[in-house]
Motif scaffolding. Sequence first.
Motif, PDB file in Angstrom:
ATOM      1  N   ARG A  55      -3.274 -35.120  14.449  1.00 15.11           N
ATOM      2  CA  ARG A  55      -4.308 -35.158  15.477  1.00 15.11           C
ATOM      3  C   ARG A  55      -5.600 -35.549  14.787  1.00 15.11           C
ATOM      4  NH1 ARG A  55      -4.540 -29.618  18.480  1.00 15.11           N
ATOM      5  NH2 ARG A  55      -4.685 -28.970  16.328  1.00 15.11           N
ATOM      6  N   VAL A  56      -6.236 -36.581  15.289  1.00  7.95           N
ATOM      7  CA  VAL A  56      -7.498 -37.010  14.694  1.00  7.95           C
ATOM      8  C   VAL A  56      -8.658 -36.385  15.452  1.00  7.95           C
ATOM      9  CG1 VAL A  56      -6.555 -39.172  13.810  1.00  7.95           C
ATOM     10  CG2 VAL A  56      -7.557 -39.131  16.089  1.00  7.95           C
ATOM     11  N   THR A  57      -9.806 -36.339  14.810  1.00 13.60           N
ATOM     12  CA  THR A  57     -10.986 -35.774  15.450  1.00 13.60           C
ATOM     13  C   THR A  57     -11.430 -36.675  16.591  1.00 13.60           C
ATOM     14  OG1 THR A  57     -12.566 -36.936  14.063  1.00 13.60           O
ATOM     15  CG2 THR A  57     -11.751 -34.812  13.247  1.00 13.60           C
ATOM     16  N   GLU A  58     -12.197 -36.114  17.489  1.00 12.53           N
ATOM     17  CA  GLU A  58     -12.727 -36.884  18.613  1.00 12.53           C
ATOM     18  C   GLU A  58     -13.508 -38.101  18.141  1.00 12.53           C
ATOM     19  OE1 GLU A  58     -12.404 -36.595  22.054  1.00 12.53           O
ATOM     20  OE2 GLU A  58     -10.779 -35.266  21.478  1.00 12.53           O
TER      21      GLU A  58
END
Length: 144
Positions: A55-58
């Motif tokens: 999951r990557v950061t926003e």
Amino acid sequence: MQIDQLDHALLALLRENARMPVAGLARRLGLARTTVQARLDRLEETGTIAGYTVRVTEALRAPIRATALVSIEPRSAPTVLARLESLPGVRTVHTTSGRVDLIVGLEAATTEELDDTLDRIGEAKGVRSSESLIHLSTKIDRRG
């Protein structure tokens, strides 16, 4: 395959951090490491755990997200789905019941890019109508 409360607890920990070492999972669950490893192996072998992801950061996600509600002509789903799959801004497609046939998740770097994707969806053979909803902010996100 049937999963019990312990499997649910293990899956919840993996949703928090899929890279947590087996020893850490075992410690958090109060179990032996070999027990946790056996459960993980079983969950993977049966397909309950289909894989692990990042999951990557926003900040790394496309800044504009939207949902398109799409109504299609009868028996046109394969053609429309092929068109949607070819569009890089399309992230998810769900069939649904109700007044629309498909819910399409979109991401774009600019409003122009989003507009182009929406135009290409509307032009697809078999699309009867579409309505777009731009996401403003995320209040709850429980995706693993």
